[in-house]
Design an enzyme around this catalytic site. Structure first.
Site, mmCIF file in Angstrom:
data_model
loop_
_atom_site.group_PDB
_atom_site.id
_atom_site.type_symbol
_atom_site.label_atom_id
_atom_site.label_comp_id
_atom_site.label_asym_id
_atom_site.label_seq_id
_atom_site.Cartn_x
_atom_site.Cartn_y
_atom_site.Cartn_z
ATOM 1 N N ARG A 79 0.873 -1.182 0.000
ATOM 2 C CA ARG A 79 0.000 0.000 0.000
ATOM 3 C C ARG A 79 0.902 1.221 0.000
ATOM 4 O O ARG A 79 1.710 1.406 0.908
ATOM 5 C CB ARG A 79 -0.922 -0.009 1.215
ATOM 6 C CG ARG A 79 -1.898 1.172 1.299
ATOM 7 C CD ARG A 79 -2.869 0.950 2.455
ATOM 8 N NE ARG A 79 -3.836 2.030 2.621
ATOM 9 C CZ ARG A 79 -3.782 2.972 3.583
ATOM 10 N NH1 ARG A 79 -2.760 2.957 4.449
ATOM 11 N NH2 ARG A 79 -4.700 3.902 3.677
ATOM 12 N N ASN A 156 -6.953 8.145 2.722
ATOM 13 C CA ASN A 156 -6.566 7.600 4.022
ATOM 14 C C ASN A 156 -7.357 8.252 5.158
ATOM 15 O O ASN A 156 -7.485 9.473 5.210
ATOM 16 C CB ASN A 156 -5.066 7.837 4.253
ATOM 17 C CG ASN A 156 -4.577 7.214 5.536
ATOM 18 O OD1 ASN A 156 -4.524 5.994 5.662
ATOM 19 N ND2 ASN A 156 -4.220 8.045 6.522
ATOM 20 N N GLU A 157 -7.892 7.442 6.053
ATOM 21 C CA GLU A 157 -8.540 7.900 7.291
ATOM 22 C C GLU A 157 -9.287 9.215 7.081
ATOM 23 O O GLU A 157 -8.940 10.248 7.686
ATOM 24 C CB GLU A 157 -7.491 8.015 8.391
ATOM 25 C CG GLU A 157 -6.790 6.689 8.657
ATOM 26 C CD GLU A 157 -5.706 6.749 9.712
ATOM 27 O OE1 GLU A 157 -5.497 7.841 10.292
ATOM 28 O OE2 GLU A 157 -5.056 5.711 9.972
ATOM 29 N N HIS A 223 -8.477 0.316 10.152
ATOM 30 C CA HIS A 223 -7.146 0.490 10.717
ATOM 31 C C HIS A 223 -7.211 0.145 12.199
ATOM 32 O O HIS A 223 -8.046 0.679 12.922
ATOM 33 C CB HIS A 223 -6.649 1.920 10.506
ATOM 34 C CG HIS A 223 -6.429 2.259 9.064
ATOM 35 N ND1 HIS A 223 -5.933 3.486 8.645
ATOM 36 C CD2 HIS A 223 -6.624 1.538 7.936
ATOM 37 C CE1 HIS A 223 -5.835 3.493 7.309
ATOM 38 N NE2 HIS A 223 -6.261 2.317 6.867
ATOM 39 N N TYR A 225 -5.501 0.130 15.704
ATOM 40 C CA TYR A 225 -4.487 0.606 16.638
ATOM 41 C C TYR A 225 -5.046 0.477 18.054
ATOM 42 O O TYR A 225 -5.532 -0.580 18.445
ATOM 43 C CB TYR A 225 -4.062 2.035 16.281
ATOM 44 C CG TYR A 225 -3.314 2.117 14.956
ATOM 45 C CD1 TYR A 225 -2.029 1.571 14.843
ATOM 46 C CD2 TYR A 225 -3.864 2.720 13.833
ATOM 47 C CE1 TYR A 225 -1.322 1.619 13.632
ATOM 48 C CE2 TYR A 225 -3.171 2.780 12.629
ATOM 49 C CZ TYR A 225 -1.903 2.230 12.543
ATOM 50 O OH TYR A 225 -1.214 2.274 11.350
ATOM 51 N N GLU A 252 -4.241 -0.989 7.961
ATOM 52 C CA GLU A 252 -3.104 -0.561 8.776
ATOM 53 C C GLU A 252 -3.227 -1.193 10.156
ATOM 54 O O GLU A 252 -4.330 -1.363 10.678
ATOM 55 C CB GLU A 252 -3.067 0.957 8.968
ATOM 56 C CG GLU A 252 -2.669 1.772 7.768
ATOM 57 C CD GLU A 252 -2.550 3.260 8.112
ATOM 58 O OE1 GLU A 252 -2.365 3.570 9.329
ATOM 59 O OE2 GLU A 252 -2.654 4.084 7.207
ATOM 60 N N TRP A 281 1.555 -1.168 9.091
ATOM 61 C CA TRP A 281 2.158 0.169 9.007
ATOM 62 C C TRP A 281 3.443 0.136 9.815
ATOM 63 O O TRP A 281 3.407 -0.159 10.999
ATOM 64 C CB TRP A 281 1.206 1.226 9.557
ATOM 65 C CG TRP A 281 1.765 2.601 9.349
ATOM 66 C CD1 TRP A 281 2.659 3.249 10.166
ATOM 67 C CD2 TRP A 281 1.516 3.474 8.247
ATOM 68 N NE1 TRP A 281 2.984 4.466 9.638
ATOM 69 C CE2 TRP A 281 2.286 4.633 8.462
ATOM 70 C CE3 TRP A 281 0.714 3.382 7.103
ATOM 71 C CZ2 TRP A 281 2.285 5.706 7.577
ATOM 72 C CZ3 TRP A 281 0.708 4.453 6.231
ATOM 73 C CH2 TRP A 281 1.487 5.606 6.464
#
Length: 349
Positions: A79, A156-157, A223, A225, A252, A281
């Site tokens: 990516r 992205n995001e 994503h 996290y 990610e 990531w």
């Protein structure tokens, strides 16, 4: 940011890059990577599970050699961070073409993303999804004919934790804009809330967004996290999409984060159990080495995170399968990882 230096391809690489580009007529006749029954499949209908990493091209335009290095770690997908020009210098059509060509030469599926949309609503100057779609239209010349090799990750995001309720309508509108411009590629969309969807907005509205895509060819990207510290949270989120027959992957994730400690073991294990893609990531270049997989872009200098994602349980090397589109390529079978005995041979810009 410094101006991107011009890189010359080796003679062999340049010749193969030209031959690999194909023609527009060939491309429009192809189906390309697509969604089928809630799964991501290749043009030939074979299931394709992404196993790879993120690479920060927009901030390190002289590091195109990293694509070959990433392949040496057995990834099947990369990516790539691009810029639409709102927050960083715009990635040109020529640059995009070079990136796609190098992905193909190194037998990688290429997920291209616009990073300028990150945290829209909270970050001053962030791009809208509509502006990101305009960027893809500007660089369309580098993408036409590449449907078998390229996935377009619109932005992205695209929302932080403010005004994220607009994610559904804005995402659908951006998809329609791209389809109206003739894009037949698989389109990937990131969740709001800095990609983590703690509000459940993408989860709740994914069906609507998918059905508003005229080609029904949208892939959802979460994503993971700090929101995903708990293994049950990981399983619940991914399991919902699988049960709903909607395509999902982890676009990610890392082994730790400033907002908490993501459960990378649960993420990789659940992805493997459900046959879902994941893209860690990131390769290198983060501030202070935060979440870097290798030190200072040195492929043979793995960080602890790099060791984990490439060689750990349910990691890339143990679970990857190369895209079958490359089975008839110059190098033969899969160079490392699962199957194939071809020699390692990677090409740099």
């Amino acid at each position: 940011m410094q101006k991107r230096p011009r890189h010359l391809l080796p003679t062999e690489a340049a010749a193969e890059l030209a031959s690999a580009s194909g023609t527009a007529d060939e491309a429009w006749a192809a189906t390309g990577i697509r969604v089928s029954n809630g799964r991501v499949v290749e043009a030939n209908g074979n299931d394709f599970v992404m196993r790879g990493v993120n690479h920060p091209h927009a901030w390190y335009t002289d590091r195109t050699g990293s694509l070959a290095d990433i392949k040496t770690k057995d990834a099947n997908t990369v990516r790539v961070v691009l810029s639409s020009g709102q927050q960083w210098p715009m990635t040109s059509t020529a640059e995009v073409s070079t990136i796609v060509g190098l992905c193909k030469l190194n037998r990688l599926i290429c997920v291209l993303e616009v990073h300028d949309t990150t945290g829209y609503g909270e970050v001053s100057g962030a791009a809208t999804l509509s502006q990101a779609a305009d960027y893809w239209i500007k660089v369309k010349g580098a993408l036409q004919g590449q449907e078998k090799y390229v996935v377009i990750n619109i932005g992205n995001e695209p929302y932080g934790n403010k005004d994220y309720e607009r994610w559904t309508s804005d995402t659908s509108a951006a998809i329609r804009k791209l389809r109206g411009a003739g894009f037949r590629h698989a389109i990937m969309v990131d969740a709001p809330n800095w990609g983590q969807d703690h509000s459940g907005t993408m989860r709740n509205d994914a069906r609507r967004v998918f059905e508003e895509d005229p080609r029904r060819n949208t892939i959802f990207s979460i994503h993971m996290y700090g929101v995903y510290e708990n293994a049950d949270t990981v399983r619940d989120y991914l399991g919902y999409f699988v049960s709903a027959g909607l395509p999902i992957l982890i676009g990610e994730f890392g082994d730790w984060h400033t907002d908490g400690d993501p459960n990378e073991d649960a993420i990789t294990a659940t992805a493997e159990e459900l046959s879902l893609g994941y893209l860690g990531w990131s390769w290198s270049g983060n501030t202070g080495g935060y979440l870097d997989m290798v030190h200072n872009f040195k492929a043979n200098s793995l960080t602890d995170w790099g060791k984990r994602i490439f060689h750990g349980t349910d990691g890339i090397a143990a679970t990857v399968k190369e895209a079958t589109i490359y089975a008839s390529g110059r190098s033969g079978g899969h160079p490392g990882g699962n199957g194939g005995t071809a020699p390692r041979r990677y090409l740099y810009a």
